[in-house]
Design a protein around this motif. Structure first.
Motif, PDB file in Angstrom:
ATOM      1  N   UNK A 199      -7.910  -4.577   2.674  1.00  0.00           N
ATOM      2  CA  UNK A 199      -8.750  -3.396   2.447  1.00  0.00           C
ATOM      3  C   UNK A 199      -8.535  -2.817   1.057  1.00  0.00           C
ATOM      4  N   UNK A 200      -7.333  -3.021   0.505  1.00  0.00           N
ATOM      5  CA  UNK A 200      -6.941  -2.319  -0.725  1.00  0.00           C
ATOM      6  C   UNK A 200      -6.888  -3.274  -1.915  1.00  0.00           C
ATOM      7  N   UNK A 201      -7.540  -2.873  -3.015  1.00  0.00           N
ATOM      8  CA  UNK A 201      -7.678  -3.801  -4.142  1.00  0.00           C
ATOM      9  C   UNK A 201      -6.358  -4.076  -4.874  1.00  0.00           C
ATOM     10  N   UNK A 202      -5.387  -3.169  -4.742  1.00  0.00           N
ATOM     11  CA  UNK A 202      -4.150  -3.365  -5.508  1.00  0.00           C
ATOM     12  C   UNK A 202      -3.144  -4.308  -4.835  1.00  0.00           C
ATOM     13  N   UNK A 203      -3.449  -4.735  -3.604  1.00  0.00           N
ATOM     14  CA  UNK A 203      -2.618  -5.776  -2.992  1.00  0.00           C
ATOM     15  C   UNK A 203      -3.256  -7.110  -3.352  1.00  0.00           C
ATOM     16  N   UNK A 221      -0.420  -1.122 -14.309  1.00  0.00           N
ATOM     17  CA  UNK A 221      -0.712   0.249 -13.861  1.00  0.00           C
ATOM     18  C   UNK A 221      -0.106   1.330 -14.747  1.00  0.00           C
ATOM     19  N   UNK A 227       2.094  -0.072   3.694  1.00  0.00           N
ATOM     20  CA  UNK A 227       1.670  -0.131   2.290  1.00  0.00           C
ATOM     21  C   UNK A 227       2.857  -0.231   1.329  1.00  0.00           C
ATOM     22  N   UNK A 265       2.721  -0.882  -8.986  1.00  0.00           N
ATOM     23  CA  UNK A 265       2.983   0.456  -9.526  1.00  0.00           C
ATOM     24  C   UNK A 265       4.487   0.730  -9.620  1.00  0.00           C
ATOM     25  N   UNK A 303      -3.025   2.031   8.252  1.00  0.00           N
ATOM     26  CA  UNK A 303      -4.272   1.388   8.690  1.00  0.00           C
ATOM     27  C   UNK A 303      -5.233   1.259   7.511  1.00  0.00           C
ATOM     28  N   UNK A 304      -6.359   0.587   7.763  1.00  0.00           N
ATOM     29  CA  UNK A 304      -7.421   0.555   6.767  1.00  0.00           C
ATOM     30  C   UNK A 304      -7.904   1.984   6.534  1.00  0.00           C
ATOM     31  N   UNK A 307      -2.450   4.805  -6.104  1.00  0.00           N
ATOM     32  CA  UNK A 307      -1.553   3.807  -6.671  1.00  0.00           C
ATOM     33  C   UNK A 307      -1.642   3.675  -8.180  1.00  0.00           C
ATOM     34  N   UNK A 318       3.703   8.982  -0.778  1.00  0.00           N
ATOM     35  CA  UNK A 318       3.114   7.728  -0.297  1.00  0.00           C
ATOM     36  C   UNK A 318       2.086   7.276  -1.330  1.00  0.00           C
ATOM     37  N   UNK A 319       2.238   6.064  -1.831  1.00  0.00           N
ATOM     38  CA  UNK A 319       1.286   5.583  -2.843  1.00  0.00           C
ATOM     39  C   UNK A 319       0.111   4.867  -2.180  1.00  0.00           C
ATOM     40  N   UNK A 378       1.193   5.933 -11.127  1.00  0.00           N
ATOM     41  CA  UNK A 378       2.641   5.814 -10.901  1.00  0.00           C
ATOM     42  C   UNK A 378       3.458   6.867 -11.656  1.00  0.00           C
ATOM     43  N   UNK A 436      -5.089  -4.719   6.908  1.00  0.00           N
ATOM     44  CA  UNK A 436      -4.771  -3.604   6.009  1.00  0.00           C
ATOM     45  C   UNK A 436      -4.714  -4.096   4.557  1.00  0.00           C
ATOM     46  N   UNK A 468       3.891  -3.484  -1.203  1.00  0.00           N
ATOM     47  CA  UNK A 468       4.270  -3.432  -2.623  1.00  0.00           C
ATOM     48  C   UNK A 468       5.607  -4.142  -2.850  1.00  0.00           C
ATOM     49  N   UNK A 510      -3.375   2.332  -2.725  1.00  0.00           N
ATOM     50  CA  UNK A 510      -3.419   0.997  -3.298  1.00  0.00           C
ATOM     51  C   UNK A 510      -4.827   0.617  -3.755  1.00  0.00           C
ATOM     52  N   UNK A 511      -5.561   1.597  -4.278  1.00  0.00           N
ATOM     53  CA  UNK A 511      -6.852   1.268  -4.860  1.00  0.00           C
ATOM     54  C   UNK A 511      -7.987   1.350  -3.871  1.00  0.00           C
ATOM     55  N   UNK A 512      -8.243   2.535  -3.336  1.00  0.00           N
ATOM     56  CA  UNK A 512      -9.384   2.729  -2.440  1.00  0.00           C
ATOM     57  C   UNK A 512      -9.814   4.185  -2.553  1.00  0.00           C
TER      58      UNK A 512
END
Lengths: 430, 210
Positions: B69-73, B142, B31, B198, A184-185, A125, A163-164, A128, B66, B35, A166-168
Motif C-alpha cells: 500500500x505504501x510507496x516507501x516500502x 529522504x 510499518x 528514513x 493496516x492499509x 516518512x 510513528x513514521x 525524517x 500493508x 523499515x 511510508x508515503x501515502x
C-alpha cells in the motif's frame, strides 16, 4: 508581522529554537506547569473551547468542540497528525523541525486535558528530520521531568510515541491514519463511529493537526478569550500559510486572517517574478477550487470568506500561478496526484480520478476531442454530484471530490483556453 | 514473547523488541519493522515480509497487503541512494520536469559506465514532499535539498556517484547543490541517512556524519 504565536521563538532565535535550553529560557514549559498546578483538565479544555480555534488540518472544525465529543472510558488516545502531504503545504514541517518543544508541550497539555496517558505523533516518512527533532525533544523533556511518569510531581503520566508513515497522502485523513497506525492499509473508515467514540484500537481517540496542538500552550498562558480576540470572528488566532508557486517570496507566513488576497500575494508573498501577471491561485491546497484576479483579489483571507466564494482555506497552502502557466497541465498535475493517492476503496474515486487524468493527458498530448470537456464534467459529476464546494459525496472520504476541483476550476475560469487547445488538436488530426 | 528474528543483526533484534513494546498492539509495529527489514535486506523482500509476519503474529499475506500500500516500502533493490524528485504542482511550476530529466539522464550515464549488477543510484519522481517554498525539491535517501535546478541535479548525481557518502546529510547537500529554501533551516544537523530508509534513531537508520 507583529502578532505571532507559533513562529516567535524560531524567528528570534533561528540557530537554536529547537533545543530545550532555548525553549526553557524563552518561557517554555511554563504553560504546562500552570496547567498542572492551577487548572483541572476540564478547565484546560474550556480554555481551548473558548479560543474558538478551528482545526488547522484542513476541515476547519473547532478543536475545543471536537474535544468535547471524546467518549468516556479508558484507555483513550491523542494522535497528532503530522502526515502533512497536501501539495502546497509545508507549515507543519517548519513547526516540528524548528520548535519541537512547543509542539511537545502542546501534546502534553492536551493529553492532560483529555486524560490521555499515551499519545502518538504520526509523521510522514518523508519528514525524517522532523521526526529526529521531535524524538530528541521527547528525550530532553523526559530528562527534564516534563514528560514520563508523574510529571512534575503530579499524578499525570504520559508517553509519546512517534510513528513514521511510508508515503501515502491518504493517511492524513484521520481514520486512514488510525488504520495505518494499527498496522493496516491506510484506508479511510466509514463514519460514524467517529474516532472520538471508536478510534485507535476502537478506543476513544482525538486526532488533531500539528498546528492546532502547537497553539495550545499559548492559549493556556494567555487564555482562550485572548486567542479568540485575534483576527476576524470564526477565524480567530493566527494561521500559518504556506505560499508557493510563482512568487518572489515563497515561504511560510504566520498571519492574522482578515487581510485581502491582494495583500497576501503582492505584499507578503512579494508578488509575481519578473513583472508577470497573476493568472490564478489556489487558496487552500491542491484540493481547493481555484481563485482568479478579476473576482477574488479583494476577497478576505478567512475561513468564512473563502467558503462563501466556493473554496476553502484548507490546511493553508496558497499556490500562485502566473500568466505563463498552462492551466490544463497544472490541472493535470493535481488530478494525477489524486489518482496516484486514491486508496482504491470507492469506485467513483478509484475509477473517476484515473479517467480524469487520462482525458486531461489526452488533451495535453494533442489528441483532445471536443466532447472531452463534457466527458470531464460528467466524470466529475459522478464523483461529486452537483460540482459544488463543499462537495456532495459519493465516497467515504473527500479525496475523490478533491480531484474534481482543478477540473471545475479550469472549465469555470479558463474555458476558452481549454477549447482552443482541443480545437488545435482537432485541426492537427484533421 | 518468543520472537523469531531470522538472521537480523543483534542491534536490530533489540530494536525490534523496543518497537513492539512501544505499541498497545503488536500489529502496529508492522510499518517500523518493514523499515528495519529494508535496512537488513536492502528492500522489503518476501523473506522480510515473512519475518515481520512472525514478529507481529499475523500472516505473510497480511503483511504483504500493508507493504504494497505504501510507496516507501521498496519491493526491489534501489541501490545505495534513492534520489526522489518532486514533480507535484508547485515544483512543476518551477521547472521540476527538467530537474527530473537531468537527474535521470545523469544516473543512467553513471550506471552505464559501471559494471555493478544493481545501479548504485535510483532516480524516481515523487508527489509533493512538503518543500514547495523551495521548489524544485529533491530528496536523497529522504534527506532534503531545496532550490534544485537541472545543472545542480546533474552535479548532485555525479557527486553521489564519485564520493559515495556513507551518511547522507541534508545540510551538506544543500550547501553544495541547493538554492532557495522553504524556510531558514537553523543550525546544521549532524545526523543523516545510512541507506534508502528514513533516518530515524529508533529504526537504527540515522547516523552522525562528519
Amino acid at each position: 508581522m507583529t502578532d505571532t504565536i507559533l513562529t516567535t521563538r524560531m524567528n528570534a532565535h533561528p540557530s537554536d529554537s529547537h533545543t530545550i535550553s532555548r525553549y526553557l529560557n524563552t518561557g517554555g514549559y511554563q504553560s504546562l506547569a500552570q496547567a498542572l498546578e492551577k487548572m483541572s483538565p476540564d478547565q484546560v479544555a474550556e480554555e481551548v473551547k473558548a479560543s474558538n480555534m478551528r482545526g488547522r488540518g484542513g476541515a476547519g472544525f473547532p478543536t475545543g468542540v471536537k474535544w468535547g465529543f471524546l467518549a468516556s472510558g479508558t484507555p483513550r488516545y491523542l494522535v497528532v497528525n503530522c502526515d502533512e502531504s497536501e501539495p502546497g503545504t509545508f507549515n507543519d514541517r517548519q513547526l516540528t523541525e524548528r520548535d519541537p518543544h512547543q509542539l511537545l508541550e502542546g501534546i502534553i497539555i492536551s493529553s492532560y486535558a483529555l486524560r490521555v496517558n499515551l499519545a502518538f505523533v504520526y509523521i510522514r516518512g518523508e519528514y525524517p528530520k522532523a521526526a529526529r527533532r521531535l524524538q530528541r525533544a521527547i528525550e530532553e523533556a523526559i530528562e527534564a521531568g516534563y514528560l514520563g511518569q508523574n510529571i512534575r510531581g503530579s499524578d499525570f503520566s504520559l508517553d509519546v510515541v512517534i510513528h513514521l508513515g511510508a508515503g501515502a497522502y491518504i493517511c492524513g485523513e484521520e481514520t486512514a491514519l488510525l488504520n495505518s497506525l494499527e498496522g493496516r492499509r491506510g484506508e479511510p473508515r466509514l463514519k460514524p463511529p467517529f474516532p472520538a467514540v471508536e478510534g485507535l484500537y476502537a478506543k476513544p481517540t482525538i486526532v488533531n493537526n500539528v498546528e492546532s496542538i502547537a497553539n495550545v500552550p499559548w492559549i493556556v498562558t494567555n487564555t482562550g478569550d485572548a486567542y479568540a480576540a485575534i483576527g476576524p470572528e470564526r477565524s480567530s488566532g493566527t494561521k500559518m500559510l504556506s505560499m508557493s508557486g510563482h512568487l518572489n517570496a515563497p515561504g511560510n507566513y504566520e498571519i492574522v486572517m482578515g487581510i485581502t488576497w491582494r495583500e497576501l500575494i503582492f505584499d507578503i508573498g512579494g508578488g509575481i517574478p519578473d513583472g508577470r501577471k497573476l493568472k490564478t491561485w489556489i487558496p487552500g491546497g491542491a484540493s481547493a477550487p481555484w481563485f482568479v484576479p478579476d473576482e477574488h483579489l479583494d476577497t478576505l483571507v478567512s475561513f468564512d470568506d473563502v467558503a462563501a466564494n466556493g473554496s476553502m482555506i484548507g490546511a493553508g497552502a496558497v499556490i500562485v500561478m502566473d500568466e505563463t502557466t498552462n492551466v490544463v497541465e497544472a490541472a493535470h498535475r493535481i488530478v494525477r496526484f489524486f489518482a496516484h493517492e486514491s486508496c482504491g476503496q470507492c469506485t467513483p474515486c478509484r475509477e473517476g480520478t484515473t479517467w480524469l487524468e487520462a482525458v486531461l493527458k489526452r488533451i495535453l498530448d494533442g489528441k483532445g476531442r471536443h466532447e472531452d470537456i463534457e466527458l470531464l464534467l460528467d466524470i466529475s459529476d459522478n464523483i461529486s454530484p452537483g460540482l459544488k464546494w463543499p462537495p456532495a459525496m459519493t465516497t467515504i472520504c473527500v479525496l475523490g471530490p478533491s480531484a474534481v476541483s482543478p477540473v471545475t476550476s479550469i472549465t469555470r475560469w479558463f474555458m476558452p483556453e481549454l477549447e482552443a487547445m482541443i480545437a488545435e488538436s482537432e485541426v492537427a488530426v484533421g | 514473547m518468543n520472537a523469531v528474528i531470522g538472521h537480523w543483526s543483534h542491534e536490530n533484534q533489540k530494536r525490534v523488541e523496543a518497537i513492539i513494546a512501544a505499541y498497545p498492539q503488536r500489529r502496529s509495529a508492522i510499518m517500523p519493522l518493514l523499515y528495519l527489514a529494508s535496512l537488513e535486506h536492502r528492500y522489503v523482500s518476501e523473506d522480510a515480509m515473512r519475518e515481520v509476519a512472525e514478529l507481529v503474529e499475523i500472516t505473510p499475506v497480511q503483511v504483504h497487503s500493508v507493504a504494497s500500500f505504501y510507496t516507501m516500502f521498496k519491493k526491489n533493490d534501489v541501490g545505495d541512494y534513492i534520489v526522489s524528485v518532486c514533480t507535484s504542482i508547485s515544483c512543476y511550476l518551477n521547472g521540476a520536469d527538467d530537474v527530473l530529466a537531468a537527474a535521470q539522464e545523469t544516473a543512467e550515464s553513471v550506471a552505464s559506465d559501471s559494471d555493478d549488477d544493481v545501479a548504485v543510484i535510483s532516480v524516481e519522481h515523487v508527489e509533493c514532499i512538503g518543500a514547495c517554498g523551495g521548489a524544485t525539491a529533491v530528496q536523497v535517501n529522504y534527506e532534503l535539498l531545496e532550490g534544485v535546478t537541472p545543472e545542480r541535479a546533474i552535479a548532485l548525481v555525479n557527486w553521489l556517484s564519485d564520493t559515495r557518502p556513507e551518511v547522507v546529510l541534508a545540510d551538506e547537500m544543500q550547501q553544495l547543490f541547493g538554492g532557495r529554501r522553504s524556510f531558514d533551516w537553523g543550525s546544521t544537523e549532524s545526523f543523516g541517512a545510512t541507506g534508502p530508509v528514513p533516518a530515524f534513531g529508533p529504526y537504527g537508520s540515522a547516523q552522525e556524519g562528519r
